[in-house]
Design an enzyme around this catalytic site. Structure first.
Site: not given
Ligand code: 0O2
Length: 213
Positions: A37, A53, A60, A64, A92, A129, A154, A166, A170
């Protein structure tokens, strides 16, 4: 012989008894929220517009977290989970322009209360993706009464166009959890990701043009 994965219910039961483990993350949440902020306010004063924005801070979900522990076969100790799962706390940040994503990253890198651990640039190198976003794995400083601790988090920074793609992807994929999304739908999503990148580029070009006048 294949190692048998720890059962989801077992992991869940262990985590249920780890209440104290999650407290530092809650403290860090407040720190990060007020940090960003302030960054936004400073930016407004210096550059005349709000760089953020919108911002969302989330923990988490237990589901998850449990799935990630199982998938990555992480030992069920607090030390291992703290060291290997860096996104228990997630921020985010959504910006209007792609340049602002990287300006924010530079700003974060200069801060003394946040240390950068790893950068995953899915804007330069999008996921299969079509997913684009800049992920910063950081540690943020939290002041306790008698010590300073560093808590992992993160930070995902992306433009409104990337965020729209995204969050919509999702939602569309949710239905297929654990299964493969039909190939034609995957291709269409990749095309839509390209279209949203084009919009980001055009918006940046327009801004550069307007600022030059
Ligand atoms: P949640 O809890 O639902 O938010 P690593 O720890 O680096 O080995 P990780 O964290 O699985 O592995 O890697 P990555 O891909 O860097 O980060 C995962 C997060 O990025 C996801 O959270 C999503 O928020 C986002 N993300 C990654 N790939 C995609 C995709 O193809 N589509 C969308 N919409 N989001 C994506 P999680 O895992 O869902 O956890």
């Amino acid at each position: 012989m294949l190692k048998e994965k720890i059962k989801i219910e077992v992991i869940q039961k262990v985590l249920d008894n780890w209440r104290g483990f999650f407290l530092p993350y809650q403290m860090a949440l407040h720190e990060l929220e007020s940090d960003f902020k302030i960054i936004d306010l400073e930016w407004k004063i210096q550059h005349g517009y709000s760089v953020i924005e919108h911002m969302k801070i989330r923990f988490k979900t237990l589901r998850s977290l449990v799935e990630k522990i199982q998938r990555k076969e992480i030992p069920l100790t607090q030390e291992a989970v703290r060291n290997e799962i860096r996104d228990i706390l997630g921020v985010r940040i959504v910006t209007s322009f792609i340049d602002d994503v990287y300006m924010l990253k530079e700003h974060i890198e200069q801060r003394e209360d946040i240390r950068m651990i790893r950068i995953k640039d899915y804007i330069q190198d999008p996921k299969m993706s079509g997913y684009k976003s800049l992920h910063l794995i950081v540690e943020t400083q939290v002041f306790l009464s008698n010590e300073i601790i560093w808590v992992p988090a993160e930070i995902q920074i992306r433009t409104s166009a990337m965020d729209f793609w995204a969050s919509t992807e999702h939602k569309l994929n949710y239905k297929y959890q654990g299964e493969t999304v039909p190939e034609d739908a995957q291709k269409q999503l990749i095309e839509l990701a390209k279209a949203s990148s084009l919009m980001d580029k055009e918006m940046s070009n327009l801004r550069t043009k307007l600022l030059a006048n």
